[in-house]
Enzyme design. Structure first.
Site, PDB file in Angstrom:
ATOM      1  N   ASN A  11      42.822 -64.465  -4.692  1.00 22.86           N
ATOM      2  CA  ASN A  11      43.437 -64.948  -3.450  1.00 22.86           C
ATOM      3  C   ASN A  11      43.670 -66.448  -3.605  1.00 22.86           C
ATOM      4  O   ASN A  11      42.739 -67.239  -3.492  1.00 22.86           O
ATOM      5  CB  ASN A  11      42.491 -64.655  -2.266  1.00 22.86           C
ATOM      6  CG  ASN A  11      42.999 -65.246  -0.966  1.00 22.86           C
ATOM      7  OD1 ASN A  11      44.160 -65.661  -0.877  1.00 22.86           O
ATOM      8  ND2 ASN A  11      42.144 -65.292   0.041  1.00 22.86           N
ATOM      9  N   LYS A  13      45.297 -68.384  -1.709  1.00 24.74           N
ATOM     10  CA  LYS A  13      45.432 -69.096  -0.431  1.00 24.74           C
ATOM     11  C   LYS A  13      46.666 -70.012  -0.487  1.00 24.74           C
ATOM     12  O   LYS A  13      47.671 -69.634  -1.104  1.00 24.74           O
ATOM     13  CB  LYS A  13      44.143 -69.853  -0.103  1.00 24.74           C
ATOM     14  CG  LYS A  13      42.921 -68.925  -0.204  1.00 24.74           C
ATOM     15  CD  LYS A  13      41.664 -69.503   0.352  1.00 24.74           C
ATOM     16  CE  LYS A  13      40.530 -68.503   0.159  1.00 24.74           C
ATOM     17  NZ  LYS A  13      39.295 -68.906   0.826  1.00 24.74           N
ATOM     18  N   HIS A  96      41.889 -61.535   6.692  1.00 24.99           N
ATOM     19  CA  HIS A  96      41.024 -62.533   6.064  1.00 24.99           C
ATOM     20  C   HIS A  96      40.403 -63.398   7.165  1.00 24.99           C
ATOM     21  O   HIS A  96      41.050 -63.688   8.174  1.00 24.99           O
ATOM     22  CB  HIS A  96      41.837 -63.399   5.098  1.00 24.99           C
ATOM     23  CG  HIS A  96      40.967 -64.280   4.247  1.00 24.99           C
ATOM     24  ND1 HIS A  96      40.424 -65.450   4.740  1.00 24.99           N
ATOM     25  CD2 HIS A  96      40.513 -64.141   2.984  1.00 24.99           C
ATOM     26  CE1 HIS A  96      39.679 -66.000   3.795  1.00 24.99           C
ATOM     27  NE2 HIS A  96      39.719 -65.225   2.714  1.00 24.99           N
ATOM     28  N   GLU A  98      39.989 -66.439   7.434  1.00 22.84           N
ATOM     29  CA  GLU A  98      40.762 -67.641   7.776  1.00 22.84           C
ATOM     30  C   GLU A  98      41.904 -67.290   8.739  1.00 22.84           C
ATOM     31  O   GLU A  98      42.278 -68.111   9.579  1.00 22.84           O
ATOM     32  CB  GLU A  98      41.274 -68.313   6.494  1.00 22.84           C
ATOM     33  CG  GLU A  98      40.132 -69.035   5.777  1.00 22.84           C
ATOM     34  CD  GLU A  98      40.279 -69.146   4.270  1.00 22.84           C
ATOM     35  OE1 GLU A  98      41.378 -68.964   3.734  1.00 22.84           O
ATOM     36  OE2 GLU A  98      39.239 -69.423   3.619  1.00 22.84           O
ATOM     37  N   GLU A 162      33.424 -60.065   3.103  1.00 22.42           N
ATOM     38  CA  GLU A 162      33.376 -61.496   2.809  1.00 22.42           C
ATOM     39  C   GLU A 162      32.583 -62.198   3.899  1.00 22.42           C
ATOM     40  O   GLU A 162      33.151 -62.534   4.963  1.00 22.42           O
ATOM     41  CB  GLU A 162      34.792 -62.069   2.772  1.00 22.42           C
ATOM     42  CG  GLU A 162      35.662 -61.486   1.681  1.00 22.42           C
ATOM     43  CD  GLU A 162      36.769 -62.457   1.303  1.00 22.42           C
ATOM     44  OE1 GLU A 162      36.784 -62.875   0.132  1.00 22.42           O
ATOM     45  OE2 GLU A 162      37.589 -62.823   2.149  1.00 22.42           O
ATOM     46  N   GLY A 168      34.120 -70.235   0.053  1.00 23.72           N
ATOM     47  CA  GLY A 168      34.408 -71.631  -0.258  1.00 23.72           C
ATOM     48  C   GLY A 168      33.204 -72.549  -0.196  1.00 23.72           C
ATOM     49  O   GLY A 168      33.341 -73.765  -0.274  1.00 23.72           O
ATOM     50  N   SER A 200      32.596 -67.131  -2.808  1.00 22.44           N
ATOM     51  CA  SER A 200      32.027 -67.925  -3.899  1.00 22.44           C
ATOM     52  C   SER A 200      31.737 -67.122  -5.167  1.00 22.44           C
ATOM     53  O   SER A 200      30.767 -67.385  -5.878  1.00 22.44           O
ATOM     54  CB  SER A 200      30.775 -68.670  -3.425  1.00 22.44           C
ATOM     55  OG  SER A 200      31.133 -69.621  -2.432  1.00 22.44           O
TER      56      SER A 200
HETATM   57  P1  PGA Z   1      36.119 -68.310  -2.387  1.00 18.31           P
HETATM   58  O1  PGA Z   1      37.100 -67.552  -1.350  1.00 18.31           O
HETATM   59  O2  PGA Z   1      36.031 -67.428  -3.606  1.00 18.31           O
HETATM   60  O3  PGA Z   1      36.781 -69.608  -2.646  1.00 18.31           O
HETATM   61  O4  PGA Z   1      34.801 -68.419  -1.715  1.00 18.31           O
HETATM   62  C1  PGA Z   1      37.098 -66.162  -1.235  1.00 18.31           C
HETATM   63  C2  PGA Z   1      38.077 -65.724  -0.187  1.00 18.31           C
HETATM   64  O5  PGA Z   1      38.234 -66.428   0.832  1.00 18.31           O
HETATM   65  O6  PGA Z   1      38.731 -64.695  -0.341  1.00 18.31           O
END
Ligand code: PGA
Length: 237
Positions: A11, A13, A96, A98, A162, A168, A200
């Site tokens: 992903n 983003k 997601h 976000e 998640e 993140g 992460s």
């Molecule tokens: P990250 O993000 O691996 O940077 O923690 C995962 C995600 O948001 O899908």
């Protein structure tokens, strides 16, 4: 859906450019990965068409990071699932955290988006997960259970657990926490769907996470932006 398969999703983003995508695919194309690993790259919408056409001949699929719930219409700035399919996508991430937190997306909307994806012939990757406050209040399973009841359409889809606090942060959930929640999700969904872990994930912890019972793959954010790091995660599968 073939449950023995491992699924590794990148992903990106809101990161990436045409030149980065080309360089990334060049590195990936030189690797040979084990059979039975499904690799899905989800770049920003501007790169979907280009990447979908550059992966021809490679065992890689392209996915989007979101879609609109409606087929078409007066929705300025939005992209429908059918348009993603037309651009060469096979998958789309929906729900997601976000999108849920920054765009106010509810589970009811996520379910509509997932249904729209299925109707367009895409595989939805449906994200669920609790916040830190919810976990600290002992409500992690209650929240995830509610998201499962309210976000899932009828059909074949992939789930991604998640935990919001692990995204993140550089700090993945512990193996025990992952195992506990994945066992719960698999039982709630009767083992019918692949359940990825995200938050992460990096080359250093991918192998351990991928061996946890109930984990069918990983959804990788930050660590999927560097081709070499992402290749190591694929190799761990
Ligand atoms: P990250 O993000 O691996 O940077 O923690 C995962 C995600 O948001 O899908």
């Amino acid at each position: 859906m073939n449950r023995s398969k491992r699924t590794i999703v990148a992903n990106w983003k809101m990161h990436g450019s045409l030149s980065m995508a080309r360089d990334f695919l060049e590195v990936i194309a030189q690797q040979s990965f084990a059979a039975g690993v499904e690799i899905v790259i989800c770049p920003p919408a501007t790169l979907l068409y280009e990447m979908a056409h550059q992966i021809t001949g490679l065992d890689i699929r392209v996915g989007a990071q979101d879609c609109h719930a409606e087929k078409e219409g007066a929705f300025t700035g939005d992209i429908s699932a059918a348009m993603l399919k037309d651009a060469g996508c096979g998958y789309v991430i929906v729900g997601h955290s976000e999108r849920r937190s920054q765009h106010g997306e509810t589970s009811a909307l996520v379910k509509k988006k997932a249904q729209a994806a299925l109707d367009a012939g895409l595989v939805p990757i449906i994200c669920i997960g609790e916040t830190l406050a919810e976990r600290q209040a002992g409500r992690a399973k209650e929240i995830v259970g509610q998201q499962l009841r309210e976000s899932l359409p009828e059909g074949d889809f992939i789930l991604a657990y998640e935990p919001v606090w692990a995204i993140g942060s550089g700090l993945a959930a512990t193996s025990d926490d992952i195992s506990d929640m994945h066992t719960y999700i698999v039982s709630q969904t009767h083992g019918a769907h692949a359940v990825l872990y995200g938050g992460s994930v990096k080359a250093a912890n991918a192998r351990e996470i991928l061996t946890i019972a109930g984990v069918s793959g990983v959804l990788v954010g930050g660590a999927s932006l560097k081709a070499e790091e992402f290749c190591k995660i694929i190799a761990a599968a």
